[in-house]
Design an enzyme around this catalytic site. Structure first.
Site, mmCIF file in Angstrom:
data_model
loop_
_atom_site.group_PDB
_atom_site.id
_atom_site.type_symbol
_atom_site.label_atom_id
_atom_site.label_comp_id
_atom_site.label_asym_id
_atom_site.label_seq_id
_atom_site.Cartn_x
_atom_site.Cartn_y
_atom_site.Cartn_z
ATOM 1 N N ARG A 45 23.192 70.757 -28.930
ATOM 2 C CA ARG A 45 24.036 71.822 -29.478
ATOM 3 C C ARG A 45 24.012 71.734 -30.995
ATOM 4 O O ARG A 45 23.520 70.772 -31.579
ATOM 5 C CB ARG A 45 25.465 71.690 -28.932
ATOM 6 C CG ARG A 45 25.977 70.255 -29.010
ATOM 7 C CD ARG A 45 27.408 70.138 -29.292
ATOM 8 N NE ARG A 45 27.794 70.757 -30.527
ATOM 9 C CZ ARG A 45 27.625 70.200 -31.735
ATOM 10 N NH1 ARG A 45 27.068 69.007 -31.878
ATOM 11 N NH2 ARG A 45 28.005 70.837 -32.820
ATOM 12 N N ARG A 88 21.453 81.080 -25.443
ATOM 13 C CA ARG A 88 22.706 81.258 -26.198
ATOM 14 C C ARG A 88 22.470 82.346 -27.251
ATOM 15 O O ARG A 88 21.394 82.377 -27.862
ATOM 16 C CB ARG A 88 23.142 79.960 -26.891
ATOM 17 C CG ARG A 88 23.569 78.865 -25.918
ATOM 18 C CD ARG A 88 24.213 77.690 -26.625
ATOM 19 N NE ARG A 88 25.582 77.962 -27.020
ATOM 20 C CZ ARG A 88 26.315 77.129 -27.773
ATOM 21 N NH1 ARG A 88 25.799 75.991 -28.213
ATOM 22 N NH2 ARG A 88 27.560 77.427 -28.087
ATOM 23 N N ASP A 249 26.462 78.969 -37.677
ATOM 24 C CA ASP A 249 25.515 79.340 -36.614
ATOM 25 C C ASP A 249 24.670 80.547 -37.005
ATOM 26 O O ASP A 249 23.556 80.715 -36.532
ATOM 27 C CB ASP A 249 26.262 79.616 -35.314
ATOM 28 C CG ASP A 249 26.768 78.312 -34.739
ATOM 29 O OD1 ASP A 249 27.852 77.864 -35.147
ATOM 30 O OD2 ASP A 249 26.042 77.714 -33.922
ATOM 31 N N ASN A 259 30.671 80.782 -37.314
ATOM 32 C CA ASN A 259 30.708 79.357 -36.981
ATOM 33 C C ASN A 259 31.701 79.182 -35.831
ATOM 34 O O ASN A 259 32.320 80.151 -35.363
ATOM 35 C CB ASN A 259 31.105 78.527 -38.208
ATOM 36 C CG ASN A 259 30.883 77.040 -37.981
ATOM 37 O OD1 ASN A 259 29.818 76.628 -37.519
ATOM 38 N ND2 ASN A 259 31.870 76.216 -38.270
ATOM 39 N N LYS A 260 31.855 77.956 -35.387
ATOM 40 C CA LYS A 260 32.693 77.647 -34.224
ATOM 41 C C LYS A 260 34.062 78.315 -34.300
ATOM 42 O O LYS A 260 34.677 78.356 -35.370
ATOM 43 C CB LYS A 260 32.837 76.125 -34.127
ATOM 44 C CG LYS A 260 33.703 75.610 -33.019
ATOM 45 C CD LYS A 260 33.303 76.134 -31.644
ATOM 46 C CE LYS A 260 31.872 75.796 -31.273
ATOM 47 N NZ LYS A 260 31.413 76.531 -30.064
HETATM 48 O O1 MRU Z 1 28.918 75.474 -29.548
HETATM 49 P P1 MRU Z 1 28.267 74.504 -30.498
HETATM 50 O O2 MRU Z 1 28.764 73.107 -30.336
HETATM 51 O O3 MRU Z 1 26.765 74.602 -30.488
HETATM 52 O O4 MRU Z 1 28.751 75.011 -31.924
HETATM 53 C C1 MRU Z 1 28.292 74.358 -33.051
HETATM 54 C C2 MRU Z 1 28.900 74.873 -34.287
HETATM 55 O O5 MRU Z 1 29.625 75.826 -34.314
HETATM 56 C C3 MRU Z 1 28.483 74.195 -35.520
HETATM 57 O O6 MRU Z 1 29.518 74.188 -36.459
HETATM 58 C C4 MRU Z 1 27.305 74.998 -36.088
HETATM 59 O O7 MRU Z 1 26.265 75.059 -35.158
HETATM 60 C C5 MRU Z 1 26.831 74.441 -37.306
HETATM 61 S S1 MRU Z 1 25.871 73.050 -37.024
HETATM 62 C C6 MRU Z 1 24.853 73.100 -38.330
#
Ligand code: MRU
Length: 366
Positions: A45, A88, A249, A259-260
């Site tokens: 991830r 995804r 992302d 982002n998350k």
């Molecule tokens: O759902 P995930 O765990 O893949 O989400 C990851 C994130 O949101 C990270 O903050 C994002 O990918 C940045 S990592 C460089």
């Protein structure tokens, strides 16, 4: 540092991030279906890691495709690429990586003499490109660390002389092949003798902050304190945070950042309290085709991630659930974007376009 992705010569070895922090175990992925599943389930991830994993996934999908005609190989390649692209939707590094492999293969095939019927060499070329991407990822993250560290050197220190930073989700070594994006300036600074303290938002629903960020910082000797997501305002209000840094992302051409889920709230809080809000990401996370963050596809995940945790129900059966995995922070809330091409500030459309001009055509064309 732990490496999230390794090529064993037969399989792609992934650190299984679903089992952190209690188990540090690896799984060997041998075909494109297993890779799709590993990306979907977050075994691997984080945007940069997803991209590299998908590149290897393409190789796994075509390596057994026989020595047929160019046409048959091209069809199989397309099928595998299209399939992996459905794993995804939000992290653009996935599509960037698949596109890079697709182009590399088609250019290799186009350069073969017309009399050359054997297309097996293109499979070797695809594997070479995936391995190159794995190696480049670490260099890119190192460059992000180098570019960002000066921002942290300039921050006010706490009473113990440390620099206190808040982060959300995991954008450390475990989101990339090994060094990370948002945590890269912290690792670079620590190598140079700076002292940090990191507040890690736990990051509901899947707890990437407490399970993964806290795990890797602790392992790498950086002091870390886990907080529940709803405590960020309080630690900021008490003057405990000098800066926020997160990964991304997907970044739209105008600098809006996906982002998350929860990142937007943290950015609004940082603005309220006058705290700099930094985003660290490779240029492969920038989607120049999207003019603003409005067009970024946001992954909706299984409601069960919200209604159950660690084997028990956390909500009544049948309750409605909203579970977007990401949100979009407007560029106006972003103090700077730290890339391998340096620290970019607003206006981001111009800054990102200028940074793109200096990128190698081989690694960045789309
Ligand atoms: O759902 P995930 O765990 O893949 O989400 C990851 C994130 O949101 C990270 O903050 C994002 O990918 C940045 S990592 C460089």
């Amino acid at each position: 540092m732990l490496q999230t992705i390794q090529w064993t010569g037969e399989a792609v070895r992934l650190l299984d991030q679903t089992r952190l922090p209690l188990e540090t175990t690896y799984v060997d992925i041998v075909d494109e279906r297993q890779m799709w599943d590993a990306i979907k389930r977050l075994v691997v991830r984080g945007a940069p890691a997803i991209g590299v994993a998908a590149a290897f996934g393409v190789y796994l999908g075509v390596r057994g495709s026989g020595d047929g005609s160019r046409g048959a190989f091209g069809r199989r390649l397309s099928e595998v690429c299209d399939y992996l692209a459905t794993s995804r939707p939000t992290a653009v590094n996935l599509f960037w990586a698949i596109e890079r492999i697709r182009r590399c293969a088609s250019e290799f095939l186009a350069a073969l003499p017309a009399s050359e019927a054997d297309v097996s060499a293109v499979r070797v070329r695809i594997l070479q490109e995936a391995v190159a991407m794995l190696e480049e990822d670490t260099q890119t993250c190192r460059a992000i660390g180098e570019a960002g560290v000066a921002l942290f050197e300039a921050l006010p220190r706490g009473p113990q002389g440390d620099i206190s930073v808040l982060t959300h989700c995991n954008a450390g070594g475990l989101c990339s092949v090994e060094y990370g994006t948002a945590l890269a300036p912290i690792y670079t600074g620590a190598e140079r003798g700076l002292r940090f303290h990191v507040f890690a938002d736990e990051t509901r629903p899947l707890l990437q902050g407490s399970r993964i960020t806290a795990y890797e910082l602790q392992r790498n000797g950086v002091p870390v304190t886990v907080i529940c997501d709803n405590m960020a305002a309080s630690v900021m209000a008490h003057g405990k945070v000098a800066a926020v840094i997160v990964g991304a992302d997907r970044i739209a051409a105008n600098g809006d950042v996906a982002n998350k889920i929860g990142t937007l709230g943290v950015a609004i809080l940082a603005r309220h309290f006058g705290i700099p809000f930094y985003v660290a990401a490779p240029m492969s996370t920038v989607d120049f085709k999207l003019s603003s963050g409005d067009g970024i596809p946001i992954e909706q995940r299984d409601p069960a991630e919200v209604t159950a945790a660690w084997g028990r129900a956390t909500a009544p059966p049948g309750v409605a659930v909203h579970n977007p995995a990401f949100d979009v922070t407007p560029a106006a809330l972003v103090t700077a974007i730290i890339t391998e091409r340096g620290v970019l500030t607003a206006p981001y459309r111009e800054a990102l376009t200028h940074a793109r001009r200096r990128l190698s055509a081989r690694t960045f064309r789309w």
